[in-house]
Write a protein that holds these residues in place. Structure first.
Motif, mmCIF file in Angstrom:
data_model
loop_
_atom_site.group_PDB
_atom_site.id
_atom_site.type_symbol
_atom_site.label_atom_id
_atom_site.label_comp_id
_atom_site.label_asym_id
_atom_site.label_seq_id
_atom_site.Cartn_x
_atom_site.Cartn_y
_atom_site.Cartn_z
ATOM 1 N N PRO A 124 1.019 -1.496 0.056
ATOM 2 C CA PRO A 124 0.242 0.116 0.116
ATOM 3 C C PRO A 124 1.144 1.427 0.340
ATOM 4 O O PRO A 124 0.486 2.602 -0.131
ATOM 5 C CB PRO A 124 -0.939 0.366 0.979
ATOM 6 C CG PRO A 124 0.156 -1.303 2.482
ATOM 7 C CD PRO A 124 0.657 -1.792 0.954
ATOM 8 N N LEU A 125 2.182 0.528 0.472
ATOM 9 C CA LEU A 125 2.844 2.395 0.671
ATOM 10 C C LEU A 125 4.134 2.250 -1.121
ATOM 11 O O LEU A 125 4.276 3.896 -1.299
ATOM 12 C CB LEU A 125 3.918 2.279 1.353
ATOM 13 C CG LEU A 125 3.376 2.008 3.010
ATOM 14 C CD1 LEU A 125 4.764 2.557 4.083
ATOM 15 C CD2 LEU A 125 2.478 3.686 2.850
ATOM 16 N N HIS A 126 3.520 1.559 -1.428
ATOM 17 C CA HIS A 126 4.537 1.535 -2.797
ATOM 18 C C HIS A 126 3.634 1.380 -4.574
ATOM 19 O O HIS A 126 4.138 2.566 -5.345
ATOM 20 C CB HIS A 126 6.094 0.484 -2.872
ATOM 21 C CG HIS A 126 7.032 0.401 -1.753
ATOM 22 N ND1 HIS A 126 6.347 -0.254 -0.439
ATOM 23 C CD2 HIS A 126 7.868 1.110 -1.027
ATOM 24 C CE1 HIS A 126 7.199 -0.019 0.372
ATOM 25 N NE2 HIS A 126 8.189 1.068 -0.335
ATOM 26 N N ASN A 127 3.193 0.698 -4.418
ATOM 27 C CA ASN A 127 2.342 0.274 -5.939
ATOM 28 C C ASN A 127 1.845 1.501 -5.896
ATOM 29 O O ASN A 127 1.921 2.020 -7.741
ATOM 30 C CB ASN A 127 1.545 -0.654 -5.524
ATOM 31 C CG ASN A 127 2.049 -2.296 -6.116
ATOM 32 O OD1 ASN A 127 4.158 -2.240 -5.880
ATOM 33 N ND2 ASN A 127 1.408 -3.892 -6.591
ATOM 34 N N PRO A 128 1.075 2.141 -5.331
ATOM 35 C CA PRO A 128 0.292 3.239 -5.641
ATOM 36 C C PRO A 128 1.338 4.596 -6.154
ATOM 37 O O PRO A 128 0.699 5.272 -7.136
ATOM 38 C CB PRO A 128 -0.477 4.484 -4.167
ATOM 39 C CG PRO A 128 -0.532 2.775 -3.603
ATOM 40 C CD PRO A 128 0.743 2.365 -3.888
ATOM 41 N N ALA A 129 2.004 4.607 -5.696
ATOM 42 C CA ALA A 129 3.260 6.322 -5.996
ATOM 43 C C ALA A 129 3.787 4.824 -7.479
ATOM 44 O O ALA A 129 3.907 5.757 -8.523
ATOM 45 C CB ALA A 129 4.667 5.734 -5.139
ATOM 46 N N ASN A 130 4.367 3.924 -7.413
ATOM 47 C CA ASN A 130 4.716 3.148 -8.649
ATOM 48 C C ASN A 130 3.478 3.469 -9.869
ATOM 49 O O ASN A 130 4.124 3.931 -11.353
ATOM 50 C CB ASN A 130 4.781 1.437 -8.731
ATOM 51 C CG ASN A 130 5.476 1.195 -7.586
ATOM 52 O OD1 ASN A 130 6.386 0.496 -6.420
ATOM 53 N ND2 ASN A 130 7.365 2.077 -7.154
ATOM 54 N N LEU A 131 1.975 3.323 -9.833
ATOM 55 C CA LEU A 131 1.232 3.383 -10.860
ATOM 56 C C LEU A 131 0.845 5.276 -11.515
ATOM 57 O O LEU A 131 0.761 5.400 -11.995
ATOM 58 C CB LEU A 131 -0.514 3.411 -9.941
ATOM 59 C CG LEU A 131 -0.342 1.434 -9.870
ATOM 60 C CD1 LEU A 131 -1.773 1.362 -9.401
ATOM 61 C CD2 LEU A 131 -0.679 1.269 -11.091
ATOM 62 N N THR A 132 1.277 6.304 -10.345
ATOM 63 C CA THR A 132 1.514 7.189 -10.528
ATOM 64 C C THR A 132 2.629 8.070 -11.714
ATOM 65 O O THR A 132 2.352 8.362 -12.251
ATOM 66 C CB THR A 132 1.226 7.937 -9.182
ATOM 67 O OG1 THR A 132 -0.231 7.679 -8.530
ATOM 68 C CG2 THR A 132 1.381 9.605 -9.533
ATOM 69 N N GLY A 133 3.800 7.224 -11.344
ATOM 70 C CA GLY A 133 4.442 7.677 -11.782
ATOM 71 C C GLY A 133 4.884 7.115 -13.686
ATOM 72 O O GLY A 133 4.545 7.515 -14.224
ATOM 73 N N ILE A 134 4.062 5.453 -13.677
ATOM 74 C CA ILE A 134 3.570 5.055 -14.356
ATOM 75 C C ILE A 134 2.773 6.071 -15.586
ATOM 76 O O ILE A 134 2.623 6.039 -17.037
ATOM 77 C CB ILE A 134 3.596 3.913 -14.787
ATOM 78 C CG1 ILE A 134 4.014 2.582 -14.245
ATOM 79 C CG2 ILE A 134 2.938 2.608 -15.925
ATOM 80 C CD1 ILE A 134 3.912 1.515 -13.592
ATOM 81 N N ARG A 135 1.634 6.202 -15.166
ATOM 82 C CA ARG A 135 0.266 6.933 -15.622
ATOM 83 C C ARG A 135 1.294 8.509 -16.324
ATOM 84 O O ARG A 135 0.903 8.851 -17.255
ATOM 85 C CB ARG A 135 -1.040 7.350 -15.007
ATOM 86 C CG ARG A 135 -1.600 5.951 -14.822
ATOM 87 C CD ARG A 135 -2.367 6.040 -13.818
ATOM 88 N NE ARG A 135 -3.211 4.429 -13.419
ATOM 89 C CZ ARG A 135 -3.883 3.537 -12.586
ATOM 90 N NH1 ARG A 135 -3.387 4.133 -11.187
ATOM 91 N NH2 ARG A 135 -4.495 2.850 -13.204
ATOM 92 N N THR A 136 1.423 9.233 -14.984
ATOM 93 C CA THR A 136 2.495 10.382 -15.986
ATOM 94 C C THR A 136 3.185 10.392 -16.845
ATOM 95 O O THR A 136 3.638 10.624 -18.253
ATOM 96 C CB THR A 136 3.232 11.287 -14.466
ATOM 97 O OG1 THR A 136 2.281 10.703 -14.042
ATOM 98 C CG2 THR A 136 3.341 12.112 -15.232
ATOM 99 N N ALA A 137 4.447 9.134 -16.741
ATOM 100 C CA ALA A 137 5.190 9.190 -17.712
ATOM 101 C C ALA A 137 4.282 8.784 -18.988
ATOM 102 O O ALA A 137 4.825 9.402 -20.349
ATOM 103 C CB ALA A 137 5.828 8.042 -17.715
ATOM 104 N N GLN A 138 3.361 7.963 -19.287
ATOM 105 C CA GLN A 138 2.048 7.864 -20.335
ATOM 106 C C GLN A 138 1.417 9.048 -20.888
ATOM 107 O O GLN A 138 1.770 9.232 -21.650
ATOM 108 C CB GLN A 138 1.276 6.758 -20.104
ATOM 109 C CG GLN A 138 1.428 5.239 -19.573
ATOM 110 C CD GLN A 138 0.750 4.696 -19.697
ATOM 111 O OE1 GLN A 138 0.078 4.797 -18.833
ATOM 112 N NE2 GLN A 138 0.860 3.262 -19.724
ATOM 113 N N ASP A 139 1.746 10.145 -19.812
ATOM 114 C CA ASP A 139 0.894 11.332 -20.369
ATOM 115 C C ASP A 139 1.349 11.965 -21.091
ATOM 116 O O ASP A 139 1.573 12.737 -22.267
ATOM 117 C CB ASP A 139 0.004 11.830 -19.039
ATOM 118 C CG ASP A 139 -1.086 11.559 -18.756
ATOM 119 O OD1 ASP A 139 -1.239 10.670 -18.718
ATOM 120 O OD2 ASP A 139 -1.322 11.681 -17.556
#
Length: 414
Positions: A124-139
């Motif tokens: 819960p402390l890590h995967n959400p941040a990892n997802l945010t980084g992925i989605r931002t890079a995709q944008d």
């Protein structure tokens, strides 16, 4: 112009670390860190490595990861290394938890994002941040391949006899309770680099890898495949760490709640943030602990002894798991920089063929840089110090996937 560069992103809850690598020769072109994201005053430190330029620092507010990554993209563009460069092959993302779903690096699409989201309760402390980084890079560049490289992947070869806890099976399966292991990219890199030091193929070498930083873990690697690892369902299990307990009788948690009246969150904070070396002696920096030991501080000495006892116990246990041992490798901040820890952790194991050469172990300057052996030449088991390089490992895995002509792996997490 061929696309031979990989940008590695490691998105934490309030930070983004990054490196841009040229895969043709392994050159690092740029690196940096954006930190304190979401706070009133954030900071980005950017280092243009290939050009020899001076490091640049920006102090401003990054309201979210999107703002931070846009600032990173601007700095890269200023060096002629923008995310729209035709020479950029992909972005490789560190993702902490892949559960049993992801057994290899994976091209990211909507199905993969959904599965990483489903695994959030495990990290819960890590995967959400990892997802945010992925989605931002995709944008920032929707057409650029994005690859997820999971901390847990290297440990998916651990056999069921080691991965399963002796917990009632239906309950364990329902709540995804099993040993997953972490620091996988480090263990993968260091085990292969150790084999290279011995002049052998990884398939020929059995090695125990000790990743000793503020977080610490150990793995048993048999012929290039992980067969046991100390961290479990979460990074709390295993070795004594900077602020984590490591192995603990699970009934202690029940006792603290029943008798101590502590809540779940209070116990969580105690075990993860207020225990380990810091909980034993007030310091989680091994350099400071060693200084205090040299001054005769009893609390520091006890903390050090407990830390070493756990290390030695795991080395012996993993030797038994492997049956034959070719090398012990130390890595990460403490493993790479503390001769005292290396010496103490292996002291008394000479009967197993494990010996440390005092002069090699204590060497300073150029002799203490890079991957090296610190065991006598005649030792039956080699002892190595191998600086870890998780960014290079992520970049290599990312580049291998996007350049090997296997697009069918997109969206196939397992």
């Amino acid at each position: 112009m061929s696309a031979t560069r990989v940008l590695v992103l490691n998105s934490g809850s309030s930070s983004v670390k990054y490196q841009l690598l040229e895969m043709a020769d392994g050159t690092r072109l740029a690196a940096g860190l954006a930190e304190r994201i979401g706070e009133r005053q954030s900071r980005l430190v950017h280092r243009p490595l290939a050009s020899g330029g001076e490091r640049r620092e920006r102090v401003e507010q990054f309201a979210d990861h999107g703002a931070a990554l846009r600032a990173v993209a601007e700095e890269l563009r200023a060096d002629g290394l923008g995310l729209d460069s035709p020479r950029l092959a992909a972005i490789g993302h560190r993702v902490v938890h892949g559960g049993q779903s992801f057994t290899r690096p994976t091209l990211i699409d909507d199905a993969v994002l959904d599965e990483i989201e489903r695994l959030v309760p495990l990290a819960p402390l890590h995967n959400p941040a990892n997802l945010t980084g992925i989605r931002t890079a995709q944008d920032l560049n929707p057409h650029l391949p994005q690859v997820a490289v999971f901390d847990t992947t290297f440990h998916t070869t651990v056999p069921e006899s080691a991965a399963r806890y002796a917990l009632e099976k239906t309950t364990a399966d329902e709540y995804l309770i099993r040993r997953y292991g972490f620091h996988g990219t480090s263990h993968a890199y260091v085990s292969r680099r150790t084999a290279a030091l011995l002049g052998k193929d990884p398939s020929q070498v059995n090695v125990i890898v000790l990743h000793l930083g503020n977080g610490a873990s150990v793995s048993a690697v048999e012929g290039g495949r992980c067969v046991e690892t100390s961290m479990g369902m979460t990074p709390l299990e295993g070795l004594v760490m900077g602020t984590r307990t490591g192995d603990l009788d699970p009934a202690v948690v029940l006792h603290l709640m029943r008798i101590g009246g502590m809540t779940v969150d209070e116990v969580d904070e105690l075990l993860n943030k207020r225990s380990g070396l810091a909980g034993l002696c007030g310091d989680n920096d091994m350099r400071e602990i060693r200084r205090r030991v040299e001054e005769g501080d009893e609390n520091a000495q006890l903390a050090f002894d407990i830390y070493i006892h756990r290390l030695k116990k795991y080395v012996g246990a993993y030797f038994a798991v492997l049956g034959r041992l070719d090398a012990v490798a130390f890595t990460a901040g403490v493993g790479e920089n503390s001769p005292a820890v290396r010496r103490a952790a292996l002291a008394g194991l000479e009967g197993l063929g494990i010996r440390v050469d005092p002069a090699l172990n204590e060497a300073e300057g150029a002799a203490a840089e890079g991957a090296r052996l610190i065991s006598p030449g005649e030792a039956r088991v080699a002892v190595a110090v191998v600086p870890t390089d998780e960014e290079l490992e992520i970049a290599q895995q990312t580049y291998a996937l996007v350049s090997d002509g296997e697009p069918q792996q997109r969206g196939e997490p397992a």
